[in-house]
Design a protein around this motif. Structure first.
Motif, mmCIF file in Angstrom:
data_model
loop_
_atom_site.group_PDB
_atom_site.id
_atom_site.type_symbol
_atom_site.label_atom_id
_atom_site.label_comp_id
_atom_site.label_asym_id
_atom_site.label_seq_id
_atom_site.Cartn_x
_atom_site.Cartn_y
_atom_site.Cartn_z
ATOM 1 N N LEU A 45 -15.144 -7.460 -9.453
ATOM 2 C CA LEU A 45 -16.254 -6.795 -10.126
ATOM 3 C C LEU A 45 -17.384 -6.409 -9.340
ATOM 4 C CD1 LEU A 45 -15.938 -9.054 -13.313
ATOM 5 C CD2 LEU A 45 -15.051 -6.716 -12.859
ATOM 6 N N HIS A 46 -17.367 -6.784 -8.064
ATOM 7 C CA HIS A 46 -18.577 -6.732 -7.198
ATOM 8 C C HIS A 46 -19.618 -8.124 -7.470
ATOM 9 C CE1 HIS A 46 -21.913 -5.360 -4.636
ATOM 10 N NE2 HIS A 46 -21.156 -4.850 -4.085
ATOM 11 N N TRP A 47 -20.124 -8.756 -6.304
ATOM 12 C CA TRP A 47 -20.690 -9.811 -6.438
ATOM 13 C C TRP A 47 -22.192 -9.885 -7.241
ATOM 14 C CZ3 TRP A 47 -25.611 -10.060 -4.310
ATOM 15 C CH2 TRP A 47 -25.805 -9.078 -3.561
ATOM 16 N N SER A 48 -22.742 -8.330 -6.913
ATOM 17 C CA SER A 48 -24.138 -8.350 -7.530
ATOM 18 C C SER A 48 -24.020 -8.173 -9.328
ATOM 19 C CB SER A 48 -24.557 -6.929 -7.146
ATOM 20 O OG SER A 48 -23.638 -5.828 -7.831
ATOM 21 N N PHE A 49 -22.737 -7.934 -9.693
ATOM 22 C CA PHE A 49 -22.430 -8.190 -11.205
ATOM 23 C C PHE A 49 -22.564 -9.328 -11.650
ATOM 24 C CE2 PHE A 49 -19.499 -8.814 -14.574
ATOM 25 C CZ PHE A 49 -20.030 -8.263 -15.658
ATOM 26 N N VAL A 50 -21.649 -10.388 -11.014
ATOM 27 C CA VAL A 50 -21.436 -11.525 -11.249
ATOM 28 C C VAL A 50 -22.901 -12.182 -11.256
ATOM 29 C CG1 VAL A 50 -20.510 -13.815 -10.605
ATOM 30 C CG2 VAL A 50 -19.109 -11.779 -10.541
ATOM 31 N N PHE A 51 -23.656 -11.971 -9.997
ATOM 32 C CA PHE A 51 -25.088 -12.484 -9.896
ATOM 33 C C PHE A 51 -25.922 -12.250 -10.928
ATOM 34 C CE2 PHE A 51 -29.359 -11.875 -8.228
ATOM 35 C CZ PHE A 51 -29.576 -13.368 -7.926
ATOM 36 N N GLY A 52 -25.868 -11.042 -11.483
ATOM 37 C CA GLY A 52 -26.540 -10.399 -12.693
ATOM 38 C C GLY A 52 -26.307 -11.262 -13.887
ATOM 39 N N VAL A 53 -25.148 -11.574 -14.258
ATOM 40 C CA VAL A 53 -24.675 -12.418 -15.384
ATOM 41 C C VAL A 53 -25.176 -13.780 -15.152
ATOM 42 C CG1 VAL A 53 -22.735 -13.105 -16.673
ATOM 43 C CG2 VAL A 53 -22.678 -10.706 -15.832
ATOM 44 N N ILE A 54 -24.931 -14.446 -14.078
ATOM 45 C CA ILE A 54 -25.325 -15.744 -14.230
ATOM 46 C C ILE A 54 -27.045 -15.934 -14.328
ATOM 47 C CG2 ILE A 54 -25.616 -17.680 -12.640
ATOM 48 C CD1 ILE A 54 -22.938 -16.950 -11.777
#
Length: 500
Positions: A45-54
């Protein structure tokens, strides 16, 4: 003979190797499993999306939300020195940004800025949050009106970031349908973990640096939200003209109003509003009593935070109980029993205020933890079927925006509850130092909660697997309102309670 012996020895060695069990390997697998799961999501999903959710769910809403709640209670009581009824009213005002969530959702859909639909709103939310928290933290004697405006702006920042990350989750759920459940788990685990940690240490922070110091720390979560907006990988889109934006807003509003007028829709909506609005919120009065040195148990800041963390555990347990034991029951039957249990659970507050627990030999500390645990668990059990019912009331084509509208109606109910509780405490003369009539407020709240059972005829007698809307409503053509990728809210909001 030598060859047979060597072969036999090799077979024995293989058997010994197969029988060897190293428990450390299983321990390492358990420890590293979350890391491998997050790495998989980051790659897909791309790391920037996971970072944004967290950042949004875990740090801004979970950790920051728990910090804000505890520090705000002490800010009204010890810094502004307002009455509990006034604090209740101010708390309702700061929740107003959550009532207009459909507006934020439509803006992220149809009003892109600088060629992007999501990144600018993360950045705007971050800037508003940083400014509001630093403003209230750095002023020694802030006028109460400016304090309310600052806290409302901070609430708006969290609401805007929440809607924007909901959009990202829903969009990725459409593109990566096999990972939709994983994304929901990421959202829920981030929020729950952040809230547990935040409540556990919030009281300690308030004790050592005070509520205004905690507000200074609360500038960090919006700064991370701003960073998430800068780092988010998002394709560029074409900006819409003012005429196109106005047309989309008009069409969406007309479709929502047409749907809301249907009896199968407005009746459950009315029940949800009344079930929340009639459950008068008197938590500020209880908080003032908890911390009173003369009339109450005089709990410390550290224990207030610990108590709230146990309430979060109860809320999680309520969601698990619903998922595994109650989700297949009819809406009306389940709402009946959960509403009755929720209403009766408020009697624990009455026993605590009347000091009945001490007569039974139960300490205040143990009893209030059980009280908060049971209250949050039953509240979640009451909320879950209404959340599922809300999702089933959304017609195809405008699911996201209409679901956000239903959540806004619920937030209006919470606003009514907060103001109603403040007015009740004012009428009963409950102040910073007088709690003689607090038990009456608790009794009235309990009676009103149970009286909601008389409105259950507004809830359809249907099970979660059946359709609530008529065939004509489901088959109506709304394809021109919002494209599939722009229908942003529904997926993540179904599993996001709350914060509201």
């Amino acid at each position: 003979m030598v060859e047979e012996g060597s072969m036999r020895n090799e077979d024995d060695d293989e058997g010994l190797v197969a029988e060897v069990y190293d428990p450390r390997m299983d321990s390492w697998r358990c420890v590293l499993a979350p890391y491998h799961w997050l790495r998989m999501l980051a790659m897909e999903l791309h790391w920037s999306f996971v970072f944004g959710v967290i950042v949004v769910y875990g740090i801004s809403e979970g950790l920051g939300g728990s910090f804000s709640r505890v520090s705000t209670e002490y800010y009204w009581k010890d810094v502004q020195k307002v009455q509990p009824s006034e604090a209740q009213i101010y708390g309702g005002i700061t929740s107003i940004p959550w009532m207009v969530k459909p507006l934020w959702g439509l803006c992220t859909d149809v009003v892109p800025m600088f060629g992007h639909r999501r990144r600018p709103y993360f950045i705007i939310a971050g800037l508003i949050g940083i400014a509001s928290m630093l403003f209230i933290s750095l002023h020694k004697r802030l006028h109460i009106l400016l304090a309310v405006l600052s806290l409302t702006a901070g609430s708006a920042a969290v609401a805007i970031a929440d809607v924007t990350v909901d959009a990202c989750v829903a969009e990725n759920s459409n593109k990566h349908q096999l990972l939709a459940a994983d994304m929901q788990s990421l959202c829920a685990l981030s929020s729950s973990t952040g809230a547990l940690v935040g409540y556990f240490i919030s009281g300690i922070l308030v004790h050592f640096i005070g509520p205004k110091g905690v507000y200074g720390l609360l500038a960090i979560p919006p700064a991370l939200v701003l960073l998430a907006g800068v780092l988010l990988k998002e394709p560029r889109v074409t900006n819409l003209s003012c005429r196109q934006v106005s047309q989309k807003f008009s069409e969406a509003a007309q479709a929502m109003w047409t749907t809301l007028k249907l009896p199968e829709v407005w009746r459950p909506c009315l029940y949800m509003y009344l079930s929340l609005g009639l459950s008068l919120d008197i938590k500020e009065g209880m908080f003032y009593w908890y911390t009173s040195a003369s009339d109450g148990p005089h709990f410390s800041q550290e224990f207030i935070g610990y108590k709230s963390s146990m309430g979060s555990v109860g809320s999680i347990l309520g969601a698990v109980l619903y998922q595994y034991t109650l989700k297949d029951y009819h809406f009306r039957d389940l709402c009946l029993w959960t509403q009755v249990i929720y209403g009766l659970s408020g009697m624990l507050d009455l026993a605590l205020v009347l000091r009945l627990n001490l007569r039974l030999g139960i300490s205040d500390y143990f009893f209030v933890v059980i009280d908060d645990f049971v209250l949050k668990m039953t509240g979640r059990l009451k909320w879950m079927p209404l959340l599922v019912l809300s999702a089933k009331l959304c017609p195809p084509g405008i699911e996201g925006t209409f679901f956000a509208l239903l959540m806004s109606i619920d937030n209006v109910g919470l606003f009514t509850s907060s103001w109603g509780g403040g007015v009740l405490m004012h009428i009963l003369g409950i102040t910073r130092t007088y709690f003689g009539n607090l038990w009456i407020a608790i009794l009235i709240r309990t009676i009103l909660r149970i009286s909601v059972v008389g409105l259950l005829f507004l809830i359809p007698r249907a099970d979660p697997d059946s359709s609530i809307l008529s065939t004509e409503v489901i088959n109506a053509d709304r394809t021109g309102l919002v494209s599939k990728e722009e229908n942003i809210e529904l997926v993540s909001l179904i599993n996001n309670d709350g914060n509201q």
